[in-house]
Scaffold this motif. Structure first.
Motif, mmCIF file in Angstrom:
data_model
loop_
_atom_site.group_PDB
_atom_site.id
_atom_site.type_symbol
_atom_site.label_atom_id
_atom_site.label_comp_id
_atom_site.label_asym_id
_atom_site.label_seq_id
_atom_site.Cartn_x
_atom_site.Cartn_y
_atom_site.Cartn_z
ATOM 1 N N LYS A 95 -7.125 -4.406 -5.476
ATOM 2 C CA LYS A 95 -8.706 -3.941 -5.275
ATOM 3 C C LYS A 95 -9.699 -4.666 -5.327
ATOM 4 C CE LYS A 95 -7.038 0.553 -7.687
ATOM 5 N NZ LYS A 95 -7.278 1.615 -8.958
ATOM 6 N N LYS A 117 -0.868 3.886 -5.326
ATOM 7 C CA LYS A 117 -2.003 3.182 -6.519
ATOM 8 C C LYS A 117 -1.548 1.634 -6.017
ATOM 9 C CE LYS A 117 -2.128 6.916 -9.710
ATOM 10 N NZ LYS A 117 -1.916 7.241 -11.198
ATOM 11 N N TYR A 131 0.802 -1.172 -0.060
ATOM 12 C CA TYR A 131 0.076 0.079 0.018
ATOM 13 C C TYR A 131 0.951 1.278 -0.003
ATOM 14 C CZ TYR A 131 -3.786 -3.167 1.051
ATOM 15 O OH TYR A 131 -4.750 -4.213 0.806
#
Length: 458
Positions: free
Chosen positions: A88, A82, A75
């Motif tokens: 995600k 990103k 992270y």
């Protein structure tokens, strides 16, 4: 290497330490820190400091200077980098499946233990001494129920947070002496708020907490049952010596009385990324009592549970989204101080620190809480500039101004550093106007004298 100008003056004993950053077992492991080294060289001056501040600092240099607080997980910095599409997707799945279950489970466990504490403290007035209020004096079945249920609830909370297995090991150093004195305190490295949950499940000790914790719903009563010592970190009053005296007395009482809970202390004074040990404050060693060193580590694959340079809300959310979290604990034998260490708390603290660094394979660093605040301020400013780069293409002095703000803070004393933090917040408020000026750095330097005088009289 850590910057020689960044030394920790925020210790409880007010000592200054030299800047060192070395792995145990190397040259630094056998070296004795010099606590009498001045913060600045004799020929240093504010003019020279301002001249050196105009040099922009690179991201690599920033990571080296503040290495104990740098996040290296997937992270990234402050948990804001990103993420790949796979990560995600995993976060989305965990957010709709794991997080609700863990939140409900955590709340139920907290309410369950609060009700137990409320029942056990009925018709039992708290002990009020030296401005402190707690229920650590309770004995008999009340104390037994609070301790046993507290340890069970803490382990259940860890399980709910994804710490299904905790690897614990106990090491013998081969040079233990036949001592039978009870230790007065547990000293541990500090990585995350999860540390407290583990120690509660393991030994259920008392610990030092902010005074505001005592008034929190549910948690306030639980902290009083733990026998916490409440302090006001940002207080400018003269009661700091009283707090230190209360902690010392509590450690001495625990050392002599088996019915009194031991104190849990994090001598570093703040959290790190788990790879370093910061300088130890001497408060845990003023009582001259034996201590139990405990080393915590959080192995990770995607998200590091270390609460270093990430906001609390973001950290909790990401921690709950991890399917499995890992915790390793190393229990070292009770450390019995020598007569020389009893007379010199700094030596006692330094020797325990070296032992923990060696046994835990940790690196030693001399940066502290003040430098952590500077690092967080710089990171916030960098992300702010990135977010608004489209509206400020003419801004060229941002890095130089941040370095300029950082340099005077490094030269300040512990009290002045807190004042400078207030000035830094004012600077960040006016940052959109100042940074857009073509002469932004000159603008700041021109009014530095007025700014410094205002900080002195705050």
């Amino acid at each position: 290497m850590a910057s020689p100008g960044l030394t920790d003056l925020a210790g409880a004993d007010g000592s200054e330490s030299n800047s060192s950053l070395f792995p145990p077992g190397g040259e630094g492991d056998s070296a004795t820190p010099k606590y009498d080294q001045p913060l600045l060289k004799p020929d240093s001056s504010p003019t020279a400091a301002l001249a050196s501040a105009a040099v922009p600092i690179s991201s690599e240099e920033l990571d080296r200077k503040y290495a104990p607080y740098v996040r290296r997980d997937a992270y990234g910095t402050m948990g804001r980098e990103k993420l790949p599409l796979t990560e995600k997707i995993l976060l989305g799945i965990a957010a709709v499946t794991l997080v609700p279950i863990r939140v409900v489970a955590g709340v139920l466990i907290l309410v369950f233990y609060y009700l137990i504490c409320r029942i056990c403290t009925l018709f039992s007035p708290p002990s009020r001494e030296n401005g402190q209020e707690d229920y650590a004096h309770m004995t008999g079945w009340r104390r037994e129920v609070i301790v046993r249920c507290g340890r069970f609830a803490s382990r259940a909370m860890l399980f709910a947070f994804g710490f299904y297995w905790i690897k614990e090991s106990r090491r013998g150093l081969g040079n233990e002496v036949n001592e039978f004195e009870r230790p007065g305190a547990i000293v541990s490295n500090h990585i995350s708020y999860v540390d407290i949950l583990y120690h509660m499940s393991s030994a259920f000790p008392s610990f030092v907490a902010k005074r505001s914790v005592a008034s929190l719903p549910l948690v306030g009563l639980i902290s009083k049952c733990l026998g916490c010592v409440y302090v006001q970190r940002e207080s400018k009053s003269s009661d700091l010596k009283g707090v230190s005296g209360i902690v010392t007395e509590r450690i001495q009482k625990s050392h002599k009385d088996y019915l009194c809970p031991m104190m849990l202390l994090f001598p570093e004074g703040t959290t790190t990324n788990g790879d370093f040990l910061l300088p130890f404050k001497s408060g845990a060693f003023l009582a001259k009592a034996p201590v139990v060193p405990v080393i915590l580590r959080y192995p990770y694959h995607r998200f590091s549970p270390a609460w270093d340079s990430i906001s609390g809300v973001r950290h909790v959310c990401l921690l709950l989204c991890q399917f499995v979290n890992h915790l390793e604990v190393i229990h070292l034998p009770v450390y019995y101080p020598s007569e020389q260490e009893k007379e010199d708390p700094k030596l006692y603290a330094n020797n325990v620190r070296k032992l923990m660094a060696t046994e835990g394979n940790l690196m030693l660093s001399d940066v502290g809480l003040a430098e952590k605040r500077i690092y967080l301020a710089i990171l916030n400013e960098i992300f702010f500039l990135k977010k608004n780069k489209g509206r400020r293409k003419k801004c060229r002095n941002g890095a130089a101004i941040k370095t300029y703000i950082e340099q005077p803070v490094n030269q300040a004393t512990s009290l002045a550093r807190r004042r400078m933090q207030f000035g830094l917040s004012i600077f960040k408020f006016f940052c959109p106007y100042i940074l857009c000026r073509s002469d932004g750095l000159d603008y700041i330097l021109r009014y530095y004298g007025i700014f410094k005088m205002c900080m002195i009289f705050l």
